[in-house]
Design an enzyme around this catalytic site. Structure first.
Site, PDB file in Angstrom:
ATOM      1  N   LYS A   7       0.790  -1.184  -0.098  1.00 28.95           N
ATOM      2  CA  LYS A   7       0.048  -0.119   0.118  1.00 28.95           C
ATOM      3  C   LYS A   7       0.911   1.303  -0.033  1.00 28.95           C
ATOM      4  O   LYS A   7       0.393   2.128  -0.847  1.00 28.95           O
ATOM      5  CB  LYS A   7      -0.945   0.035   1.194  1.00 28.95           C
ATOM      6  CG  LYS A   7      -1.972   1.103   1.361  1.00 28.95           C
ATOM      7  CD  LYS A   7      -2.912   0.983   2.340  1.00 28.95           C
ATOM      8  CE  LYS A   7      -2.274   1.002   3.517  1.00 28.95           C
ATOM      9  NZ  LYS A   7      -1.667  -0.127   4.258  1.00 28.95           N
ATOM     10  N   THR A  65       4.163   1.412  -0.931  1.00 32.71           N
ATOM     11  CA  THR A  65       4.699   1.368  -1.920  1.00 32.71           C
ATOM     12  C   THR A  65       3.976   2.123  -3.162  1.00 32.71           C
ATOM     13  O   THR A  65       4.486   2.830  -3.975  1.00 32.71           O
ATOM     14  CB  THR A  65       5.407   0.100  -2.446  1.00 32.71           C
ATOM     15  OG1 THR A  65       6.020  -0.374  -1.310  1.00 32.71           O
ATOM     16  CG2 THR A  65       6.286  -0.107  -3.641  1.00 32.71           C
ATOM     17  N   ARG A  69       2.172   8.586   6.910  1.00 33.74           N
ATOM     18  CA  ARG A  69       2.459   8.236   8.227  1.00 33.74           C
ATOM     19  C   ARG A  69       3.971   8.011   8.589  1.00 33.74           C
ATOM     20  O   ARG A  69       4.672   7.638   7.582  1.00 33.74           O
ATOM     21  CB  ARG A  69       1.607   7.174   8.860  1.00 33.74           C
ATOM     22  CG  ARG A  69       0.063   7.443   8.831  1.00 33.74           C
ATOM     23  CD  ARG A  69      -0.665   6.243   9.519  1.00 33.74           C
ATOM     24  NE  ARG A  69      -0.424   5.239   8.661  1.00 33.74           N
ATOM     25  CZ  ARG A  69      -0.394   3.753   8.933  1.00 33.74           C
ATOM     26  NH1 ARG A  69      -0.757   3.464  10.073  1.00 33.74           N
ATOM     27  NH2 ARG A  69      -0.411   2.920   7.930  1.00 33.74           N
ATOM     28  N   LYS A  97       7.117  -6.377  10.954  1.00 34.84           N
ATOM     29  CA  LYS A  97       6.450  -5.836   9.610  1.00 34.84           C
ATOM     30  C   LYS A  97       7.594  -4.965   8.851  1.00 34.84           C
ATOM     31  O   LYS A  97       7.337  -4.584   7.763  1.00 34.84           O
ATOM     32  CB  LYS A  97       5.444  -4.861   9.868  1.00 34.84           C
ATOM     33  CG  LYS A  97       4.023  -5.337  10.270  1.00 34.84           C
ATOM     34  CD  LYS A  97       3.088  -4.418  10.651  1.00 34.84           C
ATOM     35  CE  LYS A  97       2.510  -3.913   9.165  1.00 34.84           C
ATOM     36  NZ  LYS A  97       2.759  -2.476   8.913  1.00 34.84           N
ATOM     37  N   ALA A 109      -3.741   1.709  12.451  1.00 33.48           N
ATOM     38  CA  ALA A 109      -4.704   1.463  12.074  1.00 33.48           C
ATOM     39  C   ALA A 109      -5.666   0.394  12.864  1.00 33.48           C
ATOM     40  O   ALA A 109      -7.089   0.585  12.985  1.00 33.48           O
ATOM     41  CB  ALA A 109      -5.029   1.381  10.613  1.00 33.48           C
ATOM     42  N   PHE A 121      -3.232  -0.555   7.098  1.00 30.36           N
ATOM     43  CA  PHE A 121      -4.026  -1.967   6.887  1.00 30.36           C
ATOM     44  C   PHE A 121      -4.999  -1.952   5.865  1.00 30.36           C
ATOM     45  O   PHE A 121      -4.711  -1.029   4.895  1.00 30.36           O
ATOM     46  CB  PHE A 121      -4.563  -2.259   8.211  1.00 30.36           C
ATOM     47  CG  PHE A 121      -3.477  -2.713   9.256  1.00 30.36           C
ATOM     48  CD1 PHE A 121      -2.428  -3.688   8.970  1.00 30.36           C
ATOM     49  CD2 PHE A 121      -3.261  -2.023  10.562  1.00 30.36           C
ATOM     50  CE1 PHE A 121      -1.504  -3.924   9.861  1.00 30.36           C
ATOM     51  CE2 PHE A 121      -2.369  -2.337  11.670  1.00 30.36           C
ATOM     52  CZ  PHE A 121      -1.274  -3.267  11.100  1.00 30.36           C
ATOM     53  N   PHE A 171       3.848  -8.844  -9.208  1.00 29.95           N
ATOM     54  CA  PHE A 171       4.795  -9.522  -8.853  1.00 29.95           C
ATOM     55  C   PHE A 171       5.382 -10.511  -9.999  1.00 29.95           C
ATOM     56  O   PHE A 171       4.776 -10.809 -10.707  1.00 29.95           O
ATOM     57  CB  PHE A 171       4.631 -10.557  -7.490  1.00 29.95           C
ATOM     58  CG  PHE A 171       4.693  -9.879  -6.567  1.00 29.95           C
ATOM     59  CD1 PHE A 171       5.668 -10.387  -5.224  1.00 29.95           C
ATOM     60  CD2 PHE A 171       3.784  -9.079  -6.021  1.00 29.95           C
ATOM     61  CE1 PHE A 171       5.663  -9.715  -4.074  1.00 29.95           C
ATOM     62  CE2 PHE A 171       3.550  -8.525  -4.596  1.00 29.95           C
ATOM     63  CZ  PHE A 171       4.702  -8.649  -3.570  1.00 29.95           C
ATOM     64  N   TRP A 213       7.070  -0.951  -8.430  1.00 27.04           N
ATOM     65  CA  TRP A 213       8.121  -1.382  -7.100  1.00 27.04           C
ATOM     66  C   TRP A 213       9.496  -1.814  -7.999  1.00 27.04           C
ATOM     67  O   TRP A 213      10.718  -1.077  -7.811  1.00 27.04           O
ATOM     68  CB  TRP A 213       7.653  -2.887  -6.678  1.00 27.04           C
ATOM     69  CG  TRP A 213       8.708  -3.349  -5.622  1.00 27.04           C
ATOM     70  CD1 TRP A 213       8.679  -3.014  -4.274  1.00 27.04           C
ATOM     71  CD2 TRP A 213       9.865  -4.041  -5.968  1.00 27.04           C
ATOM     72  NE1 TRP A 213       9.717  -3.966  -3.875  1.00 27.04           N
ATOM     73  CE2 TRP A 213      10.543  -4.542  -4.727  1.00 27.04           C
ATOM     74  CE3 TRP A 213      10.453  -4.610  -6.981  1.00 27.04           C
ATOM     75  CZ2 TRP A 213      11.643  -5.423  -4.583  1.00 27.04           C
ATOM     76  CZ3 TRP A 213      11.580  -5.545  -6.855  1.00 27.04           C
ATOM     77  CH2 TRP A 213      12.081  -5.829  -5.663  1.00 27.04           C
TER      78      TRP A 213
END
Length: 574
Positions: free
Chosen positions: A89, A91, A112, A123, A291, A319, A399, A427
């Protein structure tokens, strides 16, 4: 994955010949001077307060001077429920900002700040990844500009003043059995969840049970993120309820005369932080409530500043959309008067396969049927976001193991909910890999179709607000609330807090309170075991299921791999 050639990037990182870690990519960035980054948003040099060469705070006086400017388009990036397979998210938020800049839009990103707990836990950091990052990555993920330390200090000052007041005679009549204000630390430390404090005799205070939360769960964090300016900040700090008297009346931080000192500690932290992406797009990184246990959005001050300085603002909420997006809409937008123009829901083929029942070790194999099963999770989030009156588009974070058939299944699922899904390769490719999404998001935001409205009205009773979220967002059949908790809700209403929104604290991994129920469960019951009044932040927290406000470290924490190299540089952050 080998990063794609970026020779055509307008201001990005040069092409690299082999896969590199996020931190290695970040170190090869061609960072612009922070005053030059600010100038892209027409922020004058005198309003930029540098913290080193590549990060700065923006002066509050300048921000006040632009409050009457028209606002740009506000774009929220949210996601499906997180899985170990990854969604990306943040990224995607960074990549979309770079993509909008690439197509000629004046854009700012609003994110954030990361917490140290996840950085050293499981994480990792929250600065994006690959060629869609904000930099300096290691600074942002560690101490940054000291905002979290200031929040921790202000919170714990108030805790110290509560205990000190009781020690010196307790003129306010605080019932020591009903002290509500716990302490905080910005680290995952399960040993601090429940403690007995003040042992060792009368000089150390009155012994009582208490505990710690992680700093991102602090009401002070929420207040800093929801306050418009220093005046609003101090007023909200004063409204914090810290304890009750024997007659169950509330004692506040203002009663203890703590609000002024707390505001002084937070003066600099209140100013938004400015950094940049790998492609030099301006990014405000400010505030960081989780969150799952808090409201999950970056600061109102940063978002409002970005909206007055840019034509498009890309922000994210923590999240999945059942937590972050719901709170963005029902708490942040409600309090700040924001009207979002578009929502991006991020999904990956891998995560949808996990939602469809595929084990993590098998995710590399094509399984179109599993994608279709797991896509129920995506459809649920899309439908929920559309329910707030904001148009939606799906970003498929790519991916290399994804197959055309699997990608097609995601597109079909999105189309079944009446929205489009766009494949994104930011990415690996940076802005070049997300141009299609950028163009379509800009058109969606410019289309004027948004008719934003929150899920429920202010006048709805607190219990019914909880039920509205459970039934309409989680698709639960019932809400169970223990009688003592119901009585607490009644007392909040009687004390004048009935019009506050609710902040649901629950597992992020499922629409239910059972993290093992993946996909799109419905008909489940949600148990509310505790409620907490955040009078200063302006919401009531409903703690559901087994969610904890102080996480613990995993069996093998990321901290075991973080070190300094021979040149004193940080290694192992991700």
């Amino acid at each position: 994955m080998v990063p794609a050639d970026q020779t055509d990037s307008p201001h990005g990182t040069p092409p690299l010949s082999a896969p590199l870690s996020d931190i290695a990519i970040a170190r090869q960035a061609r960072k612009a001077p922070i005053t030059q980054v600010a100038s892209r948003l027409a922020i004058p040099e005198e309003a930029v307060i540098p913290y080193g060469r590549d990060k700065a705070k923006i002066d509050g006086a300048f921000l006040r001077s632009i409050e009457d400017r028209p606002a740009g388009r506000l774009i929220l990036v949210t996601a499906i429920n997180p899985t170990p397979a990854g969604e990306g998210k943040t990224t995607t938020t960074v990549g979309l900002g770079d993509g909008l800049s690439r197509i000629g839009k004046r854009v700012a990103i609003a994110l954030r700040e990361p917490s140290l707990g996840p950085c050293f836990g499981q994480k990792g950091g929250a600065a994006g990844g690959g060629y869609a990052q904000v930099v300096p990555m290691e600074d942002i993920n560690l101490h940054f500009t000291g905002d979290f330390h200031a929040i921790t200090a202000a919170h714990n000052l108030l805790a110290a003043m509560v205990d000190n007041h009781i020690h010196w005679g307790n003129a306010l009549g605080i019932d020591p059995r009903r002290v509500l204000w716990r302490r905080v630390v910005d680290m995952n430390d399960r040993a601090l969840r429940d403690i007995v404090q003040s042992l060792g005799g009368p000089a150390n205070g009155l012994p009582r049970e208490s505990g710690f939360d992680i700093t991102v769960a602090s009401e002070v964090m929420a207040i800093l993120c929801l306050a418009r300016d220093l005046e609003d900040l101090e007023a909200r700090l004063g409204r914090i309820v810290v304890a009750e008297r024997a007659d169950r009346s509330f004692v506040t931080a203002r009663d203890l005369k703590a609000d002024g000192a707390m505001a002084a500690l937070l003066r600099d932290a209140m100013m938004p932080n400015l950094v940049q992406t790998l492609e030099n797009t301006p990014a405000f990184v400010h505030g960081g409530p989780f969150a799952n246990i808090a409201h999950g959005c970056n600061s109102v001050a940063a978002t409002r500043a970005a909206l007055r300085l840019a034509d498009y603002v890309v922000t994210e909420a923590g999240f999945g959309a059942d937590l972050g997006a719901e709170k963005f809409f029902d708490i942040k937008c409600r309090q700040a008067g924001l009207k979002p123009d578009a929502t991006v829901v991020v999904a990956t083929v891998r995560a949808l396969k996990m939602n469809g029942g595929v084990a993590r070790a098998e995710l590399g194999r094509e399984d179109v049927d599993a994608v279709r099963r797991g896509a129920a999770n995506l459809r649920r989030h899309v439908e929920n976001c559309l329910g707030f009156g904001v148009p939606v588009i799906v970003a498929i974070n790519h991916f290399t193991s994804d197959t055309q058939a699997e990608i097609g299944a995601v597109r079909e699922a999105a189309a079944a909910s009446g929205v489009e899904a766009v494949l994104c390769r930011h990415w690996a490719e940076g802005s070049a890999g997300i141009v299609e999404l950028a163009e379509k998001v800009a058109a969606l935001a410019d289309g004027g179709t948004a008719r934003f409205h929150p899920l429920y009205g202010d006048a709805l009773p607190l219990r019914e607000k909880i039920e509205a979220v459970v039934r309409r967002i989680y698709r639960g059949a019932a809400v169970s609330i223990d009688p003592p908790v119901l009585r607490t809700l009644d007392r909040y209403a009687e004390a004048g807090f009935a019009d506050l929104p609710v902040c649901m604290a629950k597992t992020p991994y499922s629409f239910s309170t059972d993290p093992s129920l993946l996909g799109a469960p419905e008909g489940h019951a949600v148990h509310v075991r505790e409620v907490r009044l955040s009078a200063g932040a302006g919401f009531v927290v409903a703690i559901c299921g087994d969610v904890l406000t102080m996480p613990g470290l995993p069996r093998v924490p990321a901290a075991e791999s973080i070190r300094l190299d021979e040149e004193g540089r940080v290694e192992g952050l991700f």
